[in-house]
Scaffold this active site. Structure first.
Site, short mmCIF file in Angstrom:
data_model
loop_
_atom_site.label_atom_id
_atom_site.label_comp_id
_atom_site.label_asym_id
_atom_site.label_seq_id
_atom_site.Cartn_x
_atom_site.Cartn_y
_atom_site.Cartn_z
N ASP A 86 17.31 9.78 -7.89
CA ASP A 86 18.76 9.93 -7.69
C ASP A 86 19.19 9.83 -6.24
OD1 ASP A 86 19.14 10.18 -10.39
OD2 ASP A 86 19.28 12.36 -10.38
N LYS A 138 3.16 4.45 -1.24
CA LYS A 138 3.16 5.39 -2.37
C LYS A 138 4.42 6.24 -2.25
CE LYS A 138 -1.47 4.68 -1.57
NZ LYS A 138 -2.10 4.20 -0.34
N HIS A 180 0.82 -1.22 0.00
CA HIS A 180 0.00 0.00 0.00
C HIS A 180 0.85 1.27 0.00
CE1 HIS A 180 -3.41 2.52 1.83
NE2 HIS A 180 -3.93 1.99 0.75
N HIS A 203 -8.87 11.42 1.39
CA HIS A 203 -8.03 10.24 1.28
C HIS A 203 -6.71 10.39 2.03
CE1 HIS A 203 -5.63 7.07 -0.93
NE2 HIS A 203 -6.77 6.43 -0.72
N ASP A 255 0.34 18.34 19.08
CA ASP A 255 0.90 19.46 19.85
C ASP A 255 1.68 20.46 19.00
OD1 ASP A 255 -0.22 18.46 22.12
OD2 ASP A 255 1.64 17.60 22.93
N LYS A 309 -3.86 10.53 4.90
CA LYS A 309 -3.57 9.76 6.10
C LYS A 309 -2.50 10.53 6.87
CE LYS A 309 -4.02 6.65 2.43
NZ LYS A 309 -5.39 6.30 2.50
#
Length: 463
Positions: A212, A207, A205, A381, A388, A383
């Site tokens: 380089d 991404k 999952h 979508h 604080d 996450k």
């Protein structure tokens, strides 16, 4: 009824009973979390035949499949990082997940258009290699634009690698991936019945993209047109982090390890050196979660992060099916007077997930957590979590059982007030697209909807 027919029927019944009881015994002996064990026992007991089929596709424990274990010694590139731990959270990740405290620059991208433009710019400046790893790679405007840029670089002599999840990208035809020419492509853990196993366990999952060895991206954005919000696509809100410096090398390690995991081929890349510019002086840790790990590091680390909160906790996630430790952390923070805000989509991309979210929302509302639902047609979508105004986490892991226990995930934990405030400000801006719900409103939902949610909750560890 003839004697042979009756004997055949009894034989089938006895074999089925033995197989089912044996499977239930296996589930018990694996000592999974009680909620997950109970859910599978209910499925096996109440769904004749179908229960066994579901368990075959979705229930097997990856930790016990020896052929998928990474027993090799992974040769990691060395980067110039500081190993001085600056708190128990950093210490936890460094010890248990081999995620050293490193330095780098950080910038946030909260739209698919900005992400694509920045990525294409960095790819155009690549000199040696490009590494891309994604859950979903779709054949569309975004996918083809990125493909063409990668193909040009591969034809120019650069080493270009693309690793996509076979289930996440099930809707993309294999012919499309064959059009990448000299780009080396690979599917992560291919399956035969992609449509059936669309939500199968143990998927990649992540991404991430590395260029380089010194520039990298990580977050929640896949390669799909929905992130561009074009035409009839509803607005998608997501978050991607761009980083330069030693932090990029940590993301590179993850890609190299995953490529070797998927293809059994090791990629040898040049050692990178990093300039010590002031703008690359942000402390962070790149944390990877995997079902083959000894412990659920992301779940444990984020739980510890929430428990450390004194002033505020902001969370964005598209799916909220929390494990018990995460739920208790959010509840205890709110009950201690911490400003805890949970931002979710009003309509998840699955009715089943919407029902699954529902009963958990009642529990956090009762504890004093403020819950916001992003109004349709917009869809959240991202996450991310900020605590604080000092620490932020941006990555691919949702607040659910699947991300914490079954998927290969990557989050970047940033220990920087400026970045933490920037993440919170993005979330605050998104509140304009949301409506806050109260406990009274949530409890007054129709009986049928509440019943569906309660039944779905039983199976939430399996969703």
């Amino acid at each position: 009824m003839s004697l042979w027919v009756e004997i055949t029927q009894w034989t089938i019944f006895i074999v089925y009973t033995v197989v089912t009881l044996g499977t239930m015994l296996v589930v018990l002996l694996e000592n999974r979390q009680p909620a997950k064990t109970t859910a599978w026992l209910v499925v096996l007991a109440l769904l004749p035949v179908a229960g066994l089929v579901f368990f075959f596709f979705f229930g097997q424990d990856l930790r016990r499949r020896r052929r998928l274990r990474t027993n090799h010694v992974f040769r990691e590139t060395q980067s110039e990082t500081e190993h001085k731990m600056q708190g128990t959270l950093q210490d936890f990740f460094a010890r248990d997940n081999h995620a050293p405290l490193c330095r780098g620059s950080v910038s946030l991208l909260d739209s698919g258009q900005d992400y694509l433009e920045a990525l294409l710019t960095d790819i155009s400046q690549a000199k040696r290699y490009i590494l891309i790893e994604t859950f979903i790679y779709e054949d569309g405007i975004m996918g083809r634009t990125l493909r063409d840029a990668l193909v040009r670089k591969a034809e120019a002599g650069l080493s270009v690698y693309l690793l996509y999840d076979d289930v996440g990208s099930y809707a993309t035809k294999k012919a499309f991936f064959r059009s990448f020419g000299k780009v080396q492509t690979a599917a992560f853990l291919p399956v035969r019945f992609a449509r059936l196993t669309r939500r199968a366990n143990y998927r990649n999952h992540r991404k991430i993209c590395v260029i380089d060895g010194h520039t990298a991206y990580a977050g929640g954005m896949n390669i799909a047109d929905r992130y561009l919000s074009l035409g009839k696509n509803r607005p998608w809100r997501d978050l991607q982090l761009r980083t330069c410096g030693a932090s990029a090398a940590e993301l590179q390690k993850i890609f190299v390890r995953d490529w070797q995991y998927a293809t059994r081929q090791y990629i040898s890349l040049d050692k990178c050196t990093f300039s010590q510019e002031k703008k690359q002086n942000v402390c962070m840790q790149v944390v990877s979660g995997a079902p083959v790990a000894r412990f659920p590091e992301l779940e444990m680390g984020l739980t510890r992060l929430i428990f450390s909160a004194c002033r505020n906790v902001y969370v964005q996630t598209p799916y909220f099916l929390p494990t018990e430790p995460v739920m208790k952390a959010l509840q205890s923070a709110a009950m201690a007077g911490v400003d805890v805000r949970l931002i979710l989509p009003e309509k998840p991309d699955s009715r089943l997930l919407r029902w699954g979210n529902a009963t958990y929302l009642r529990e956090v509302l009762e504890a004093g957590v403020r819950v916001y639902l992003m109004r349709a047609p917009a869809f959240l979508h991202a996450k991310a979590i900020t605590v604080d105004d000092e620490t932020a986490s941006v990555g691919s892991a949702n607040f659910d059982f699947r991300s914490f226990e079954n998927n290969f995930e990557t989050n970047v934990i940033v220990y920087d007030p400026q970045t933490a405030v920037a993440v919170r400000e993005i979330m605050t801006h998104d509140l304009a697209l949301c409506r806050e719900i109260s406990l009274t409103e949530w409890q007054s939902r129709p009986l049928g909807e509440r019943l569906a949610a309660s039944v779905t909750r039983i199976f939430s560890p399996l969703l």
